[in-house]
Design a protein around this motif. Structure first.
Motif, PDB file in Angstrom:
ATOM      1  N   PRO A   1      24.148  -8.585   1.475  1.00 30.97           N
ATOM      2  CA  PRO A   1      23.179  -7.677   2.480  1.00 30.97           C
ATOM      3  C   PRO A   1      22.003  -7.649   1.812  1.00 30.97           C
ATOM      4  CG  PRO A   1      24.782  -6.213   1.345  1.00 30.97           C
ATOM      5  CD  PRO A   1      25.052  -7.719   0.886  1.00 30.97           C
ATOM      6  N   ASN A   2      20.960  -7.585   2.742  1.00 27.65           N
ATOM      7  CA  ASN A   2      19.558  -7.556   2.658  1.00 27.65           C
ATOM      8  C   ASN A   2      18.978  -6.272   2.403  1.00 27.65           C
ATOM      9  OD1 ASN A   2      17.015  -8.211   2.216  1.00 27.65           O
ATOM     10  ND2 ASN A   2      16.435  -8.692   4.462  1.00 27.65           N
ATOM     11  N   ASN A   3      19.604  -5.676   1.288  1.00 29.56           N
ATOM     12  CA  ASN A   3      19.380  -4.216   1.254  1.00 29.56           C
ATOM     13  C   ASN A   3      19.045  -4.211  -0.517  1.00 29.56           C
ATOM     14  OD1 ASN A   3      21.934  -4.090   0.162  1.00 29.56           O
ATOM     15  ND2 ASN A   3      22.530  -2.729   1.870  1.00 29.56           N
ATOM     16  N   TRP A   4      18.586  -2.920  -0.718  1.00 29.97           N
ATOM     17  CA  TRP A   4      18.262  -2.487  -2.212  1.00 29.97           C
ATOM     18  C   TRP A   4      19.436  -2.574  -2.978  1.00 29.97           C
ATOM     19  CZ3 TRP A   4      14.241  -2.471  -5.272  1.00 29.97           C
ATOM     20  CH2 TRP A   4      14.345  -1.597  -6.488  1.00 29.97           C
TER      21      TRP A   4
ATOM     22  N   HIS B   1      16.727   8.043  -7.689  1.00 30.49           N
ATOM     23  CA  HIS B   1      16.047   7.962  -9.065  1.00 30.49           C
ATOM     24  C   HIS B   1      15.439   6.615  -9.332  1.00 30.49           C
ATOM     25  CE1 HIS B   1      14.905   9.941 -12.735  1.00 30.49           C
ATOM     26  NE2 HIS B   1      15.509   8.624 -13.565  1.00 30.49           N
ATOM     27  N   VAL B   2      16.404   5.615  -9.116  1.00 31.68           N
ATOM     28  CA  VAL B   2      15.978   4.276  -9.616  1.00 31.68           C
ATOM     29  C   VAL B   2      15.076   3.652  -8.642  1.00 31.68           C
ATOM     30  CG1 VAL B   2      16.710   2.042  -9.813  1.00 31.68           C
ATOM     31  CG2 VAL B   2      18.025   3.718 -10.956  1.00 31.68           C
ATOM     32  N   ARG B   3      15.103   3.969  -7.329  1.00 31.60           N
ATOM     33  CA  ARG B   3      14.221   3.371  -6.092  1.00 31.60           C
ATOM     34  C   ARG B   3      12.874   3.946  -6.420  1.00 31.60           C
ATOM     35  NH1 ARG B   3      17.197   4.734  -0.890  1.00 31.60           N
ATOM     36  NH2 ARG B   3      18.139   6.362  -2.259  1.00 31.60           N
ATOM     37  N   TRP B   4      12.870   5.440  -6.395  1.00 33.12           N
ATOM     38  CA  TRP B   4      11.502   5.987  -6.483  1.00 33.12           C
ATOM     39  C   TRP B   4      10.934   5.384  -7.686  1.00 33.12           C
ATOM     40  CZ3 TRP B   4       8.019   7.898  -3.894  1.00 33.12           C
ATOM     41  CH2 TRP B   4       8.275   8.592  -2.787  1.00 33.12           C
ATOM     42  N   SER B   5      11.385   5.426  -8.767  1.00 34.39           N
ATOM     43  CA  SER B   5      10.615   4.964 -10.085  1.00 34.39           C
ATOM     44  C   SER B   5      10.214   3.409  -9.887  1.00 34.39           C
ATOM     45  CB  SER B   5      11.618   5.092 -11.421  1.00 34.39           C
ATOM     46  OG  SER B   5      12.648   4.385 -11.140  1.00 34.39           O
ATOM     47  N   PHE B   6      11.003   2.770  -9.196  1.00 34.96           N
ATOM     48  CA  PHE B   6      10.512   1.343  -9.176  1.00 34.96           C
ATOM     49  C   PHE B   6       9.332   1.331  -8.003  1.00 34.96           C
ATOM     50  CE2 PHE B   6      10.319  -2.317  -5.912  1.00 34.96           C
ATOM     51  CZ  PHE B   6      10.232  -3.268  -6.805  1.00 34.96           C
TER      52      PHE B   6
ATOM     53  N   VAL C   1       9.871   2.475   2.414  1.00 37.68           N
ATOM     54  CA  VAL C   1      10.525   1.990   3.766  1.00 37.68           C
ATOM     55  C   VAL C   1      11.643   0.664   3.536  1.00 37.68           C
ATOM     56  CG1 VAL C   1      10.623   1.088   5.951  1.00 37.68           C
ATOM     57  CG2 VAL C   1       9.260   3.060   5.326  1.00 37.68           C
ATOM     58  N   LEU C   2      10.951  -0.046   2.679  1.00 38.55           N
ATOM     59  CA  LEU C   2      11.509  -1.370   2.325  1.00 38.55           C
ATOM     60  C   LEU C   2      12.861  -1.231   1.333  1.00 38.55           C
ATOM     61  CD1 LEU C   2      11.065  -4.582   2.883  1.00 38.55           C
ATOM     62  CD2 LEU C   2      10.188  -4.329   0.733  1.00 38.55           C
ATOM     63  N   ILE C   3      12.903  -0.370   0.605  1.00 39.03           N
ATOM     64  CA  ILE C   3      14.202  -0.195  -0.373  1.00 39.03           C
ATOM     65  C   ILE C   3      15.005   1.023   0.013  1.00 39.03           C
ATOM     66  CG2 ILE C   3      12.937  -1.114  -2.122  1.00 39.03           C
ATOM     67  CD1 ILE C   3      12.261   1.473  -3.493  1.00 39.03           C
ATOM     68  N   SER C   4      14.594   1.904   0.939  1.00 41.77           N
ATOM     69  CA  SER C   4      15.470   2.755   1.391  1.00 41.77           C
ATOM     70  C   SER C   4      16.229   2.720   2.738  1.00 41.77           C
ATOM     71  CB  SER C   4      14.576   4.146   1.317  1.00 41.77           C
ATOM     72  OG  SER C   4      14.029   4.507   0.255  1.00 41.77           O
ATOM     73  N   PHE C   5      15.658   1.811   3.621  1.00 41.09           N
ATOM     74  CA  PHE C   5      16.489   1.855   4.956  1.00 41.09           C
ATOM     75  C   PHE C   5      17.216   0.619   4.869  1.00 41.09           C
ATOM     76  CE2 PHE C   5      12.995   4.594   5.894  1.00 41.09           C
ATOM     77  CZ  PHE C   5      13.629   5.751   6.281  1.00 41.09           C
TER      78      PHE C   5
ATOM     79  N   GLY D   1      13.955  -1.644  13.407  1.00 37.31           N
ATOM     80  CA  GLY D   1      13.779  -0.700  14.347  1.00 37.31           C
ATOM     81  C   GLY D   1      12.289   0.112  14.063  1.00 37.31           C
ATOM     82  N   ILE D   2      12.012   0.077  12.822  1.00 35.61           N
ATOM     83  CA  ILE D   2      10.971   0.859  12.562  1.00 35.61           C
ATOM     84  C   ILE D   2       9.878  -0.139  12.664  1.00 35.61           C
ATOM     85  CG2 ILE D   2       9.489   1.446  10.502  1.00 35.61           C
ATOM     86  CD1 ILE D   2      12.135   3.049   9.449  1.00 35.61           C
ATOM     87  N   ALA D   3      10.063  -1.407  12.390  1.00 37.79           N
ATOM     88  CA  ALA D   3       8.901  -2.714  12.373  1.00 37.79           C
ATOM     89  C   ALA D   3       8.718  -2.703  14.195  1.00 37.79           C
ATOM     90  CB  ALA D   3       9.412  -3.663  12.122  1.00 37.79           C
TER      91      ALA D   3
END
Length: 196
Positions: A38-41, A133-138, A174-178, A185-187
């Motif tokens: 899947p195209n997600n984090w 934690h990992v997503r925010w630090s990135f 937005v890119l790594i969280s949703f 939809g946001i775009a």
């Protein structure tokens, strides 16, 4: 029997480097159909993120040790009637000529270094890739690289530099969280004024 003691259906050493391919019969390879990730984090591999974190750590360390503008080569003490900035050999030129820009540059470099180190340590202790934690630090480490770049360009206003950083940080979040469908939809809401 083969010379190494393994039968026709026995284990293969070394293991095949491609996980979707397994040996069959007399060395023929059979490709298993795999669904694309899947195209997600969460689809990222922790080892890949460790490499990225290490590269960001290296970049931010290099940025912190080689400040744009270089270092003074001589010492010039304050003198009456002298229009030059007093300085000592080895001091950063940017700090003496563009003090606010220098401290913003250093803060961005430190944030990037700390964020990448935090991400590295988090992944080494097996924290889930999809953890906040990992997503925010990135996001902080990567966007800090953008901030150090725009701050090093002396012709821009500091407010614009910080605004670019904030937009980059929001975009990364937005890119790594949703999920991909929510990002779409946001775009549509942002780019196409929500009509579609």
């Amino acid at each position: 029997m083969m010379g190494n003691g393994a039968g026709v259906g026995g284990p293969v050493y070394p293991p095949h480097p491609y996980p979707g391919m397994a040996p069959q019969g007399h060395g023929a390879l059979h490709v298993h159909q795999q669904h694309p990730a899947p195209n997600n984090w969460a689809a990222n591999d922790a080892n890949t993120l460790l490499v990225v974190a290490t590269l960001i750590t290296t970049l931010t360390y290099q940025l912190g040790s080689s400040v744009p503008g270089g270092y003074w080569q001589d010492t010039l003490l304050a003198a009456d009637g002298n229009n030059q900035v007093p300085h000592r050999a080895g001091d950063p030129v940017m700090r003496d000529l563009h003090r606010q820009r220098y401290w913003l540059f250093m803060a961005a470099s430190w944030m990037g270094f700390a964020g990448s180190m935090l991400m590295t340590l988090s992944l080494l202790v097996r924290m889930p890739v999809n953890s906040r934690h990992v997503r925010w630090s990135f996001a902080v480490a990567y966007s800090s690289l953008v901030l150090t770049f725009v701050v090093s360009q002396c012709k821009s206003h500091l407010f614009i530099d910080i605004l670019i950083w904030a937009v980059c940080l929001a975009f990364l979040w937005v890119l790594i969280s949703f999920r991909p469908e929510h990002r779409a939809g946001i775009a549509r809401c942002v780019c196409c004024d929500g009509d579609n």
